[in-house]
Design a protein around this motif. Structure first.
Motif, PDB file in Angstrom:
ATOM      1  N   LEU A  38       0.843  -1.192   0.000  1.00 33.90           N
ATOM      2  CA  LEU A  38       0.000   0.000   0.000  1.00 33.90           C
ATOM      3  C   LEU A  38       0.879   1.244   0.000  1.00 33.90           C
ATOM      4  N   THR A  39       0.565   2.168  -0.903  1.00 36.92           N
ATOM      5  CA  THR A  39       1.241   3.460  -0.956  1.00 36.92           C
ATOM      6  C   THR A  39       0.185   4.556  -0.905  1.00 36.92           C
ATOM      7  N   GLY A  40       0.545   5.698  -0.360  1.00 34.51           N
ATOM      8  CA  GLY A  40      -0.429   6.771  -0.223  1.00 34.51           C
ATOM      9  C   GLY A  40       0.196   8.139  -0.342  1.00 34.51           C
ATOM     10  N   GLN A  41      -0.633   9.113  -0.689  1.00 36.85           N
ATOM     11  CA  GLN A  41      -0.183  10.488  -0.857  1.00 36.85           C
ATOM     12  C   GLN A  41      -1.338  11.433  -0.577  1.00 36.85           C
ATOM     13  N   VAL A  42      -1.061  12.500   0.154  1.00 41.17           N
ATOM     14  CA  VAL A  42      -2.063  13.543   0.376  1.00 41.17           C
ATOM     15  C   VAL A  42      -2.192  14.340  -0.916  1.00 41.17           C
ATOM     16  N   THR A  43      -3.369  14.293  -1.531  1.00 39.85           N
ATOM     17  CA  THR A  43      -3.583  14.972  -2.807  1.00 39.85           C
ATOM     18  C   THR A  43      -4.428  16.234  -2.675  1.00 39.85           C
ATOM     19  N   GLU A  44      -5.135  16.380  -1.559  1.00 43.53           N
ATOM     20  CA  GLU A  44      -5.914  17.589  -1.317  1.00 43.53           C
ATOM     21  C   GLU A  44      -5.813  17.935   0.164  1.00 43.53           C
ATOM     22  N   ASP A  45      -5.676  19.237   0.461  1.00 40.71           N
ATOM     23  CA  ASP A  45      -5.604  19.695   1.853  1.00 40.71           C
ATOM     24  C   ASP A  45      -6.103  21.131   1.887  1.00 40.71           C
ATOM     25  N   ASP A  46      -7.335  21.320   2.397  1.00 39.96           N
ATOM     26  CA  ASP A  46      -7.905  22.667   2.424  1.00 39.96           C
ATOM     27  C   ASP A  46      -7.873  23.280   3.819  1.00 39.96           C
ATOM     28  N   GLY A  47      -7.112  22.631   4.711  1.00 38.80           N
ATOM     29  CA  GLY A  47      -7.023  23.146   6.068  1.00 38.80           C
ATOM     30  C   GLY A  47      -7.980  22.483   7.019  1.00 38.80           C
ATOM     31  N   ALA A  48      -9.149  22.094   6.537  1.00 41.84           N
ATOM     32  CA  ALA A  48     -10.130  21.412   7.380  1.00 41.84           C
ATOM     33  C   ALA A  48     -10.171  19.918   7.081  1.00 41.84           C
ATOM     34  N   GLU A  49      -9.991  19.571   5.810  1.00 45.73           N
ATOM     35  CA  GLU A  49     -10.027  18.172   5.391  1.00 45.73           C
ATOM     36  C   GLU A  49      -8.815  17.852   4.531  1.00 45.73           C
ATOM     37  N   GLN A  50      -8.442  16.602   4.542  1.00 50.46           N
ATOM     38  CA  GLN A  50      -7.414  16.085   3.652  1.00 50.46           C
ATOM     39  C   GLN A  50      -7.985  14.906   2.876  1.00 50.46           C
ATOM     40  N   VAL A  51      -7.509  14.750   1.652  1.00 52.57           N
ATOM     41  CA  VAL A  51      -7.833  13.576   0.849  1.00 52.57           C
ATOM     42  C   VAL A  51      -6.536  12.825   0.587  1.00 52.57           C
ATOM     43  N   VAL A  52      -6.519  11.569   0.965  1.00 53.64           N
ATOM     44  CA  VAL A  52      -5.344  10.718   0.763  1.00 53.64           C
ATOM     45  C   VAL A  52      -5.662   9.729  -0.346  1.00 53.64           C
ATOM     46  N   SER A  53      -4.855   9.755  -1.398  1.00 58.63           N
ATOM     47  CA  SER A  53      -4.998   8.777  -2.478  1.00 58.63           C
ATOM     48  C   SER A  53      -4.166   7.552  -2.130  1.00 58.63           C
ATOM     49  N   VAL A  54      -4.768   6.380  -2.265  1.00 57.77           N
ATOM     50  CA  VAL A  54      -4.121   5.130  -1.877  1.00 57.77           C
ATOM     51  C   VAL A  54      -4.119   4.174  -3.055  1.00 57.77           C
ATOM     52  N   THR A  55      -2.988   3.503  -3.251  1.00 56.70           N
ATOM     53  CA  THR A  55      -2.866   2.448  -4.253  1.00 56.70           C
ATOM     54  C   THR A  55      -2.316   1.207  -3.569  1.00 56.70           C
ATOM     55  N   GLY A  56      -2.895   0.070  -3.873  1.00 59.18           N
ATOM     56  CA  GLY A  56      -2.386  -1.196  -3.369  1.00 59.18           C
ATOM     57  C   GLY A  56      -2.007  -2.095  -4.530  1.00 59.18           C
ATOM     58  N   ARG A  57      -0.736  -2.481  -4.592  1.00 57.22           N
ATOM     59  CA  ARG A  57      -0.245  -3.297  -5.709  1.00 57.22           C
ATOM     60  C   ARG A  57       0.121  -4.683  -5.209  1.00 57.22           C
ATOM     61  N   CYS A  58      -0.241  -5.684  -6.018  1.00 57.32           N
ATOM     62  CA  CYS A  58       0.123  -7.061  -5.700  1.00 57.32           C
ATOM     63  C   CYS A  58       0.754  -7.691  -6.935  1.00 57.32           C
ATOM     64  N   GLY A  59       0.830  -9.010  -6.968  1.00 57.72           N
ATOM     65  CA  GLY A  59       1.606  -9.689  -7.995  1.00 57.72           C
ATOM     66  C   GLY A  59       1.217  -9.378  -9.417  1.00 57.72           C
ATOM     67  N   LEU A  60      -0.065  -9.162  -9.698  1.00 56.87           N
ATOM     68  CA  LEU A  60      -0.513  -8.982 -11.076  1.00 56.87           C
ATOM     69  C   LEU A  60      -0.763  -7.526 -11.450  1.00 56.87           C
ATOM     70  N   GLY A  61      -0.567  -6.599 -10.524  1.00 60.58           N
ATOM     71  CA  GLY A  61      -0.798  -5.188 -10.842  1.00 60.58           C
ATOM     72  C   GLY A  61      -1.501  -4.480  -9.703  1.00 60.58           C
ATOM     73  N   ASP A  62      -2.314  -3.478 -10.033  1.00 63.11           N
ATOM     74  CA  ASP A  62      -3.030  -2.699  -9.025  1.00 63.11           C
ATOM     75  C   ASP A  62      -4.239  -3.487  -8.518  1.00 63.11           C
ATOM     76  N   HIS A  63      -4.202  -3.847  -7.239  1.00 64.85           N
ATOM     77  CA  HIS A  63      -5.354  -4.497  -6.625  1.00 64.85           C
ATOM     78  C   HIS A  63      -6.427  -3.486  -6.268  1.00 64.85           C
ATOM     79  N   VAL A  64      -6.016  -2.319  -5.781  1.00 64.01           N
ATOM     80  CA  VAL A  64      -6.985  -1.320  -5.348  1.00 64.01           C
ATOM     81  C   VAL A  64      -6.425   0.071  -5.581  1.00 64.01           C
ATOM     82  N   THR A  65      -7.287   0.974  -6.024  1.00 66.59           N
ATOM     83  CA  THR A  65      -6.988   2.403  -6.058  1.00 66.59           C
ATOM     84  C   THR A  65      -8.168   3.104  -5.408  1.00 66.59           C
ATOM     85  N   GLY A  66      -7.879   4.196  -4.720  1.00 64.80           N
ATOM     86  CA  GLY A  66      -8.987   4.877  -4.072  1.00 64.80           C
ATOM     87  C   GLY A  66      -8.545   6.087  -3.283  1.00 64.80           C
TER      88      GLY A  66
END
Length: 425
Positions: free
Chosen positions: A389-417
């Motif tokens: 699992l890897t993650g990055q803060v992609t939005e931050d307006d001071g009150a809320e943050q949005v963290v984009s997450v990717t999970g990679r396994c043997g065959l590629g991206d298992h989850v993005t969100g």
């Protein structure tokens, strides 16, 4: 049942609106939370006062011998599509929004409605129909969470004729005697730069002779720090690239060691990349079969990055997490049934995936209040895989943050969100 009949039945079910409330079998309770945490979130508190938000669906799962009510829209559509021959199922999307966290002792009920039925669609798994429902959970009449949930009901694609070449397979680089040390390094998680043993000059890409002194290459190298900044980049829109979803960003990165390297920037939109952006290296498998011996160089933004989380997906983990989320669907615990439905082994269920995404972000931000989680599943994560699992803060307006997450396994991206959180300031 033909396509027209399926669409007519779907329209009739959708017109019926919400199902009758279905009560959870048990109130929100500590034993179930502990069981869930032991399987999915071992770093969570031993005796929490509130339930993890991504457990919301767990409370009203029908259980091992449970039967969906007659007005349940997902059950109705599943039965119709089973009769039409679309007997296999995978979850594809889950978007949850939480009005508040649940306290111990609350008694929940859920109502569901059919939002959309789309098909037939040809997918990598086979021809099928996408079914989307919306569930709303209530506590004493108060709505506390909603979930838009999408599944694919499909007919497993028959195995194709044997072939020594698959034009849709991901491309892999050519490994030569001059570059073998580099690809051995990426497979080991190292970014290696060729170094001349005679004069010490660093060079990339690797070559047979040193351009500084003319000495022949002899396999010498140094391991780079794995950091750098974007020197230039392109956004690739066309032509199609086997195994890749377009558009994709390819960056030329300046390393502090003095050389430049090219790599894809997976998970980043074109508007998130700029000249000078600090990055760090990651290594990804190109996907497909029989490529476990190869890892490709890629770059991730170093701004707002979360530390990686590596999860060894053992058979015990797959089964225990399915039980902890009260998902008794056979492909998560019965290998023979999983193989019969086109999988290569038992695989992680979507309730576990959304729990892992929540755990990952909350371990990084333990003071955060999770407001929403939205995930899209890609390839299945099978027993025996390693999920990163890897993650990055992609939005931050001071009150809320949005963290984009990717999970990679043997065959590629298992989850993005994404995970939307509030944090005290």
């Amino acid at each position: 049942m033909n396509e027209g009949a399926i669409r007519a039945a779907a329209a009739h079910i959708a017109a019926g609106g919400d199902s009758q409330p279905r009560a959870a079998r048990d109130p929100v309770n500590l034993p179930m939370i502990r069981t869930w945490a032991e399987a999915i979130d071992p770093n969570g508190p031993d005796d929490p006062d509130t339930a993890p938000p991504s457990m919301i669906q767990v409370w009203t799962m029908p259980g091992l011998h449970g039967v969906r009510t007659g007005d349940d829209p997902l059950g109705q559509m599943s039965n119709l599509l089973d009769e039409a021959g679309f007997t296999s199922v995978v979850a594809t999307n889950c978007d949850q929004t939480y009005q508040r966290y649940l306290k111990l002792g609350e008694q929940l009920s859920v109502r569901a409605r059919l939002l959309d039925v789309t098909g037939p669609k040809r997918t990598a798994l086979g021809e099928g129909w996408f079914v989307t429902t919306r569930s709303t959970w209530f506590s004493a009449g108060e709505p506390v969470a909603t979930m838009d949930f999408r599944i694919l009901k499909f007919k497993p694609a028959p195995p194709g004729p044997a072939s020594t070449e698959n034009p849709a397979s991901p491309m892999r680089p050519v490994v030569t005697p001059d570059t073998a040390f580099f690809w051995t390094g990426t497979a080991a998680g190292e970014l290696r730069i060729q170094r001349c043993r005679a004069c010490g000059a660093l060079r990339h890409p690797p070559g047979p002779m040193c351009p500084a002194c003319g000495a022949p290459g002899d396999g010498g190298y140094v391991v780079a720090a794995g950091t750098g900044e974007v020197f230039s980049y392109v956004v690739h829109h066309h032509p199609p690239v086997p195994g890749k979803k377009l558009p994709l960003v390819v960056a030329l990165v300046q390393l502090p060691e003095g050389v430049r390297m090219v790599g894809e920037m997976p998970g980043l939109r074109p508007d998130q990349v700029r000249i000078g952006l600090p990055v760090r290296v990651t290594f990804v498998q190109p996907g497909g079969e029989h490529l476990d011996d190869l890892a490709l160089l890629a770059w991730r933004s170093a701004e707002g990055m979360l530390p990686d989380r590596v999860i060894e997906v053992t058979p015990t983990f797959v089964v225990s997490s399915a039980l902890a989320t009260r998902d008794f669907y056979d492909v998560h615990h019965d290998r023979d049934r999983a193989l019969a439905q086109g999988a290569r082994d038992i695989f992680v269920n979507i309730l576990t995936t959304i729990g892992l995404v929540q755990r990952y972000v909350c371990d990084w931000a333990p003071d955060a209040v999770v407001r929403a989680i939205s995930i899209r599943l890609g390839v299945p994560c099978h027993a025996g895989d390693t999920l990163t699992l890897t993650g990055q803060v992609t939005e931050d307006d001071g009150a809320e943050q949005v963290v984009s997450v990717t999970g990679r396994c043997g065959l590629g991206d298992h989850v993005t969100g994404t995970v939307r959180i509030e944090r005290p300031r």
